[in-house]
Motif scaffolding. Structure first.
Motif, PDB file in Angstrom:
ATOM      1  N   SER A  12       1.307   5.677   1.733  1.00 19.89           N
ATOM      2  CA  SER A  12       1.136   5.657   0.279  1.00 19.89           C
ATOM      3  C   SER A  12       1.410   7.031  -0.310  1.00 19.89           C
ATOM      4  O   SER A  12       1.980   7.148  -1.394  1.00 19.89           O
ATOM      5  CB  SER A  12      -0.273   5.185  -0.079  1.00 19.89           C
ATOM      6  N   THR A  32       4.503   1.281  -5.224  1.00 21.61           N
ATOM      7  CA  THR A  32       3.887   0.225  -4.415  1.00 21.61           C
ATOM      8  C   THR A  32       4.931  -0.483  -3.564  1.00 21.61           C
ATOM      9  O   THR A  32       4.704  -0.783  -2.384  1.00 21.61           O
ATOM     10  CB  THR A  32       3.190  -0.802  -5.318  1.00 21.61           C
ATOM     11  N   ALA A  69       5.881   1.611  -0.617  1.00 20.99           N
ATOM     12  CA  ALA A  69       4.824   1.612   0.395  1.00 20.99           C
ATOM     13  C   ALA A  69       4.836   0.305   1.174  1.00 20.99           C
ATOM     14  O   ALA A  69       4.730   0.291   2.411  1.00 20.99           O
ATOM     15  CB  ALA A  69       3.473   1.838  -0.280  1.00 20.99           C
TER      16      ALA A  69
END
Lengths: 236, 503
Positions: free
Chosen positions: A53, A71, A74
């Motif tokens: 992250s 996001t 990740a």
């Protein structure tokens, strides 16, 4: 490359990247709201998951991408990580595998075509070293070529490693039926070449002249229009 | 195939740039060279001449890079202890790809890449695209270099808090940003105002504060010294402002006259003096009286040094320490390196008191400490002499009291705070004595010099005599020589003739 460790060619080995470190090639191809982000880099699988992250956030911030990318990045990294780890406990047959690695890539303006042989059994091999030497020797100025070459090599090695896991599984199943068929297995995998076939000329290790072109690296610099052409080809 | 295209830097890296020291708090470290700082070149990178072991003056087109003083251990040539400590994973051989060689490769590449264009900040993503290594290793090294100011550091960002002061400064920055506005609405830029609040620690500024007219911010002395101001401000933006009750209202002539009268009448009874003056507290009266320019510069600094404690006993609410001339405005550059608490304290105190006073205090303290215990009142007078001429504070009854009490203290008698009377004539006499003593000193010096002078003349005469004698001797020698030669020749001739004669 460093000398071979004394592993027997026939015993199966726990799955891993056939390189000195378990570095996994990660490819990103994310599209969010009309923006497409493509990337490729090497990831150290033994690093903690918290890094994912952090890295995603960092990349998104540095490239000034919209937040949604963080996001997605990740997630993508994590998926590929898990995939790699799923192979972890399994075994792979390496045999006496010398595989040809092909480079065929374009990085900004530099076009690279090359082919060479890589020893799969050499777990000390280092694509990064190879790539650095490659760029130095060919006088490549674009610093982004290095990582791209290393990535390409790793990707192919990864593919081969996965394949060898599959073949190991097959051979185990097959073993239940038949016995002593190892050599046939290793020969059946298309990517591997027999050492003997390779050095058909028994008196020297030098390649035949007609094969020189195949194995010679070719580096080309593209002009602007050609770059555009290539880019369109890839996107299509 | 890889096809993302961030801007590519294709110039070959310049070899070993030269680093130079700058004034604190940033230092540009020398890799091999000596002197003069050159303005940092932001644009084209002309390759620097390779550095040699012996120091050389830097050529004018060499590159200069700024790094903070706490990173002066850094050198491109090797790996220092600091790096081994901060990034142990590269040095503990736990993973084959994280080794010192790889670390050095990553670190050097990142630093060189930044230095190709030092005026712009380099991002992690730019860097990791160009390095052949796994991205997490790159990120770790990048963060390390960033934290230590070895990349993405520019001298303009001088007031960024050190990384370990982050928590501290973040909270104070928040405080500084918001109250800076409202607190200053009530205090117009003119000095005659009511209480001033510090912008960052929100405490009442009592003794001295620092104001920046440019940005309209007030900071108390402590915050100023500690560097708790917004990013973008430098210490030179602030001016020192004295705060004493004095500043609020000026003493009119009438009031001053009343004060003097009252002091003459009532002496040390400040309460009565205050009553007489009307409108001023006793504290105010005392402070103003001390500040009255009476033309004497004597013994006011006795409060420093060994007797400061005794003074404090005698006058507990005397603000002498803050009474440096109100017209003084000092621009201080406090020690930014306030990580050492003792230095921070010293900086705070000197910021309060002003440089001249602080110097005087230091000198006097040193002399007094070294002479303490000798029981000589003279020692104090000497140290007092040494500190003359630094303050405009007047000689008052307090002055003479102090002198007497200091002598008494040295002989071990406790001073009685209530016995002294105002006696201006006594004070004048003291001054006369002092002047006489000084004159005597000067006279003696003159006499001494005259003696030395006459001695020198004598010696000079002697030298002349000797020279003459020597000359005389030389002449004689020459004469003799000639005579001998002549006789020699004659003898030779004689021999020849004889020889002829014989043969």
């Amino acid at each position: 490359m460093k000398p071979l460790p004394s592993t027997s060619s026939k015993t199966p080995v726990k799955f891993r990247m056939p390189t000195s470190e378990n570095l996994v090639p990660i490819r990103l191809d994310i599209e969010v709201g009309g923006q497409r982000f493509k990337d490729a880099f090497t990831w150290n699988i033994s690093d903690p998951d918290s890094e994912v992250s952090v890295f995603a956030k960092r990349t998104q911030k540095d490239l000034k991408l919209p937040l949604a990318f963080a996001t997605q990045i990740a997630q993508s990294i994590q998926t590929q990580q898990t995939e790699f780890r799923s192979y972890k406990g399994q075994e792979m047959l390496t045999g006496e595998k010398i595989v040809p690695i092909k480079l065929d890539l374009r990085v900004n303006r530099t076009l690279i075509k090359d082919q060479f042989l890589w020893d799969l059994n050499n777990f000390d091999s280092d694509p990064e070293e190879f790539s650095k030497t490659f760029c130095n020797d060919l006088g490549i100025e674009d610093p982004e070529v290095g990582p791209a070459v290393a990535f390409a090599i790793r990707e192919q090695l990864y593919e081969i490693a996965i394949q060898s896991v599959a073949t190991a599984r097959e051979s185990r199943n097959a073993k239940k039926g038949r016995r002593g068929e190892y050599s046939s297995i290793s020969r059946s995998t298309g990517a591997a070449l027999d050492l003997m076939k390779l050095f058909s000329n028994r008196y020297s290790g030098v390649r035949k002249r007609k094969e020189w072109d195949v194995f010679e690296p070719m580096v080309d610099m593209l002009s602007n229009e050609e770059v555009e052409k290539w880019r369109d080809l890839e996107e299509a | 195939m890889a096809s993302t295209e961030p801007p590519a830097a294709v110039t070959p890296p310049s070899s070993k740039p030269n680093l130079l020291p700058l004034a604190s708090p940033t230092i540009i470290t020398p890799s091999a060279a000596a002197s003069v700082a050159v303005a940092p070149t932001a644009s084209s990178s002309s390759p620097a001449t390779p550095s040699v072991a012996t120091p050389r003056p830097i050529p004018s087109d060499a590159e200069v890079f700024h790094i903070p003083s706490y990173s002066c251990w850094f050198s491109l040539g090797d790996i220092s202890e600091c790096e081994i400590r901060c990034l142990p994973e590269f040095f503990d051989s736990r993973s084959p790809s994280r080794n010192p060689k790889a670390y050095k490769y990553i670190r050097d590449s990142i630093v060189k890449q930044f230095r190709r264009n030092p005026s712009s900040k380099i991002t992690f993503t730019e860097v990791r695209k160009t390095l052949v290594a796994d991205v997490i290793s790159i990120r770790k090294v990048f963060d390390f270099l960033d934290a230590w100011g070895l990349i993405n550091y520019s001298p303009a960002a001088l007031n960024k808090p050190l990384k370990w002061e982050d928590k501290d400064s973040k909270s104070s920055q928040h405080a500084a940003d918001s109250p800076a506005g409202p607190s200053l609405d009530s205090t117009p830029p003119v000095r005659e105002t009511s209480k001033r609040l510090c912008g960052s620690c929100k405490s009442v500024c009592s003794i001295a504060c620092f104001a920046s007219d440019k940005y309209d911010i007030t900071l108390c002395a402590r915050c100023f010294v500690r560097g708790n101001y917004r990013v973008g401000l430098s210490s030179s933006d602030f001016k020192r402002v004295e705060i004493s009750d004095e500043m609020k209202t000026d003493w009119t002539e009438k009031e001053t006259l009343q004060l003097l009268e009252a002091v003459m009448h009532y002496g040390d009874d400040w309460k009565k003096v205050a009553q007489h003056v009307g409108g001023r507290s006793d504290k105010d009266c005392i402070t103003h009286f001390i500040k009255l320019p009476m033309g004497e510069q004597f013994a006011s600094s006795a409060e420093f040094g060994s007797s400061i404690n005794k003074l404090n006993q005698m006058k507990d609410d005397n603000n002498i320490s803050s009474s440096s001339s109100p017209s003084k405005r000092l621009c201080l550059s406090p020690l930014a390196d306030a990580s050492n608490p003792i230095m921070a304290q010293a900086a705070f105190l000197s910021a309060l008191a002003g440089t001249g006073v602080a110097e005087a205090a230091a000198q006097a303290a040193v002399t007094a400490v070294s002479e303490m215990g000798q029981g000589e009142p003279k020692a104090d007078i000497r140290s007092l002499h040494g500190v003359q001429g630094l303050q405009d504070a007047s000689i008052t009854s307090n002055g003479s009291d102090v002198l007497k009490s200091v002598e008494e203290a040295h002989s071990g008698v406790n001073p009685k705070p209530e016995e002294k009377k105002v006696n201006v004539e006594e004070v004048e006499e003291e001054i006369r004595r002092v002047a006489e003593v000084q004159m005597k000193q000067i006279q003696e010096k003159i006499v001494h010099f005259e003696e030395v002078d006459s001695q020198i003349e004598k010696e000079w005469k002697q030298m002349e005599q000797m020279r003459d004698i020597l000359f005389y001797d030389q002449l004689n020698l020459l004469k003799h020589e000639r005579a001998i030669r002549k006789s020699g020749q004659q003898a030779a001739e004689g021999v020849r003739t004889q020889g002829d004669y014989v043969s």
